[in-house]
Write an enzyme that holds these catalytic residues in place. Structure first.
Site, PDB file in Angstrom:
ATOM      1  N   CYS A   7       1.245   2.768  13.334  1.00 44.60           N
ATOM      2  CA  CYS A   7       2.327   2.255  12.494  1.00 44.60           C
ATOM      3  C   CYS A   7       2.831   3.399  11.615  1.00 44.60           C
ATOM      4  CB  CYS A   7       1.856   1.076  11.635  1.00 44.60           C
ATOM      5  SG  CYS A   7       0.644   1.513  10.360  1.00 44.60           S
ATOM      6  N   HIS A  25       0.829  -1.193   0.000  1.00 42.18           N
ATOM      7  CA  HIS A  25       0.000   0.000   0.000  1.00 42.18           C
ATOM      8  C   HIS A  25       0.866   1.246   0.000  1.00 42.18           C
ATOM      9  CE1 HIS A  25       0.760  -1.131   4.210  1.00 42.18           C
ATOM     10  NE2 HIS A  25       0.820   0.168   4.446  1.00 42.18           N
TER      11      HIS A  25
END
Length: 668
Positions: free
Chosen positions: A182, A65
């Site tokens: 994250c 991604h």
């Protein structure tokens, strides 16, 4: 907005043997649907994100991604591989691959939509349904949530659950608040939240999760935090507003730990809460966190030593400083390239600037770069203190760093100022504060008292001795020649290649960058040696995979192609995939090559004013030809040693193969 995923974006029979091929196949579907405007540029953005951290997850899932300027709208493509594709997950290849593409300027709603998929991947019934589905249209609908595996089972946004206590007179459940985050904030953040939420339901725990992702974050109600028995922090980046959880038992782990073992983290939280409450009375009510913003320096994983915490604090400061280094250093280097070394004597561009003169543009770049460099030491000190004491440490840290610059204590003074500021704030935070003063502690009392104390220490006590030591070290670097210079080059080369972008590598790099603030011939040689050695590990592995491809797996050979560019760009992390797969052969080989390059660079007297850029700033390097020779020599040494060590492994495995009964595997 169009649907996030359609049947045209689903490939239930994905044919690809590498993650790069899988990403290209799915991206081509996005391009055909008009969602991606430049296929190759988009794939470069995907590869750049993949280089930061593997996107493979346990359970056979790959989630490449990125955000990209070449994406027109939030888009998701799905592919299912029969053979499985290696995305770096600990448990093996992935058969479910989701390519998530977000526009560079995606708003919060878009990112929230993308994050919803990540949360659902924690549901095994959802993934099993995808594995069984053969119709692309039905698979797309399943991913969109239009036909969920279990009616009504769609999870709420983690952290949004109402605060409802169980009915009846039974004991209240164990309460946990958690934060997940994250680096990218699209996938792992929400998967960790969902895993914790489900584990909490299974364990009968009242668990609330705050997701600090790219879509921003919605704070958990302070009353819920105050009532919590324990805290779980599952993060790979700094937790925002961490002081809210001060005084609570804390389990502090990486974000993947929450995905892989959420029940274990809940058990750890229970154990820590039991230990913390051993000396407290049973009827004591939970206390709200001190509004002074306490963040004790001893917070962290149990058993974590002072050395580990010190390294974390220093790396926090260095990580925030590096962008200033890159911006300021490269601007200064470009200024010298455009205007010559006398550009440093140019008058202020605020007083004289001519649009048509190259010298004016060079002066503009030089003076802008100098301004950026002026922040190096204050930013370093401020964020070291931030790492130790959270936001209250910023003011005294920046003040101490500015004083370090004023008294010529330099980079070392900034380190000391940051540590002093963090320690002073932490000491103030441990004091018992009357309730009437708590409201003004973080905005008045802590900044005032800590800045005054740090100012006194830096001006009167430690600033002078550090400045004297800094001057002595600068003079020593300026006089380096012969054997001493070569030995320093060997040491710096070993440090740069030991952990490939880790703390030891960063210490050597920070030492070199600190010298650029007051450049001398010696400090410029140190910068050259450090950058040259840092280029060697990926270049050496690229050469090894080219020269003896049969010694490497298919994924390593693909990584070897990218390592040429990463090495040439001074990105030591390009060798990490090889080191992770075979550390005992790769790391010593890289260190040997780095030591050779560092020694030769110092011996050749190569100098460098740019803190980054790799081979792309060769025109700015003194003795450039010999500098390239030093890099080439280290690259050959690294490649030769890796090939030799891997060949020996193959030879040693051969006799074992001859003694192994037919049909049994041979371990190398």
């Amino acid at each position: 907005m169009s649907q996030l995923i359609t049947a045209e974006l689903v490939d239930v029979d994905l044919i690809a043997d590498t993650k790069e091929a899988a990403a290209r196949s799915l991206a081509e579907r996005m391009a055909a649907a008009g969602r991606v405007t430049d296929l190759d540029a988009f794939l470069a953005d995907v590869a750049a994100r993949e280089a930061q951290m593997p996107t493979g997850l346990d359970g056979g899932i790959g989630i490449p991604h990125c955000r990209s300027a070449h994406v027109t709208e939030p888009t998701l493509a799905f592919g299912r591989s029969a053979e499985g594709i290696d995305f770096g997950a600990p448990d093996g290849p992935a058969d479910l691959i989701f390519l998530i593409a977000a526009p560079a300027g995606a708003d919060d709603d878009h990112l929230t939509i993308l994050s919803a998929l990540a949360r659902r991947l924690a549901d095994s019934s959802f993934t099993e349904a995808l594995r069984a589905e053969r119709d692309p249209a039905r698979a797309a609908a399943l991913i969109r949530g239009e036909t969920p595996p279990d009616a009504g089972a769609e999870a709420e946004e983690p952290g949004d659950q109402p605060d409802i206590s169980p009915a009846g007179s039974g004991p209240a459940p164990f309460r946990i608040v958690a934060v997940t985050s994250c680096p990218t904030g699209i996938a792992h953040t929400y998967m960790a939240a969902e895993a914790l939420q489900r584990a909490g339901e299974e364990e009968g725990v009242d668990l609330r999760v705050e997701t600090q992702g790219s879509a921003g974050f919605r704070r958990i109600d302070p009353a819920v935090v105050a009532a919590a028995d324990a805290v779980i922090l599952a993060h790979d980046v700094e937790v925002r507003e961490k002081a809210r959880f001060a005084g609570k038992p804390v389990v502090d782990v990486g974000v993947k730990a929450a995905i892989n073992r959420p029940a274990g983290l809940i058990a750890e939280a229970r154990e820590k809460a039991a230990q913390a409450g051993a000396g407290a009375t049973a009827e004591a009510a939970p206390k709200a966190p001190d509004t002074a913003g306490r963040a004790p320096m001893d917070e962290g994983a149990e058993g974590e030593g002072f050395g580990t915490r010190l390294r974390t604090w220093l790396m926090t400061g260095v990580s925030y400083m590096v962008p200033f280094v890159a911006a300021g250093g490269l601007l200064i280097a470009l200024a010298f390239a455009l205007g010559g070394y006398r550009i440093s004597d140019a008058p202020s561009v605020a007083e004289h600037f001519s649009w048509g003169e190259a010298a004016s543009w060079a002066a503009l770049m030089f003076q802008t770069g100098q301004a950026a460099f002026g922040f190096l030491v204050p930013v370093l000190a401020g964020f070291i203190a931030y790492g130790m004491a959270d936001r209250p440490g910023l003011v005294p840290g920046f003040v101490g760093g500015a004083i370090a610059v004023t008294v010529d204590a330099g980079f070392l003074g900034g380190l000391v100022a940051g540590l002093l500021a963090g320690a002073v704030v932490a000491a103030i935070q441990r004091l018992t504060i009357p309730p009437v003063l708590r409201g003004i502690m973080p905005v008045v009392v802590i900044p005032l008292v800590s800045s005054a104390v740090v100012g006194f220490l830096m001006f009167v006590v430690v600033g002078g001795p550090i400045a004297s030591f800094q001057k002595a070290m600068t003079d020593w670097l300026g006089e380096l020649s012969g054997t001493n210079a070569v030995l320093l080059g060997v040491l710096l080369g070993l440090m740069m290649c030991f952990d490939l972008g880790g703390p030891v590598n960063k210490v050597a790099y920070a030492f070199a960058v600190g010298g650029l603030a007051t450049p001398t011939d010696g400090s410029l040689k140190v910068m050259a040696a450090v950058m040259a050695a840092g280029m060697v590990p990926p270049l050496g592995m690229a050469l090894a995979t080219t020269a003896r491809a049969r010694l490497f797996g298919k994924a390593e050979r693909e990584n070897g192609k990218a390592a040429w560019v990463l090495g040439a760009s001074f990105i030591s992390e390009g060798a990490i995939p090889f080191a992770a797969a075979d550390p005992l052969r790769v790391i010593p080989s890289a260190m040997a090559g780095g030591a050779v390059t560092g020694a030769l660079s110092m011996a050749f007297g190569a100098t460098l004013r740019a803190p980054h850029g790799g081979l792309f700033v060769v025109p700015l390097i003194g003795n450039a030809l010999l500098y390239v020779v030093a890099i080439a020599a280290g690259t050959v040494v690294t490649a030769a040693l890796v090939v030799l060590l891997k060949s020996r492994r193959t030879v040693e495995a051969a006799p074992a193969a001859s003694d192994t009964p037919a049909g049994e595997p041979v371990s190398a």
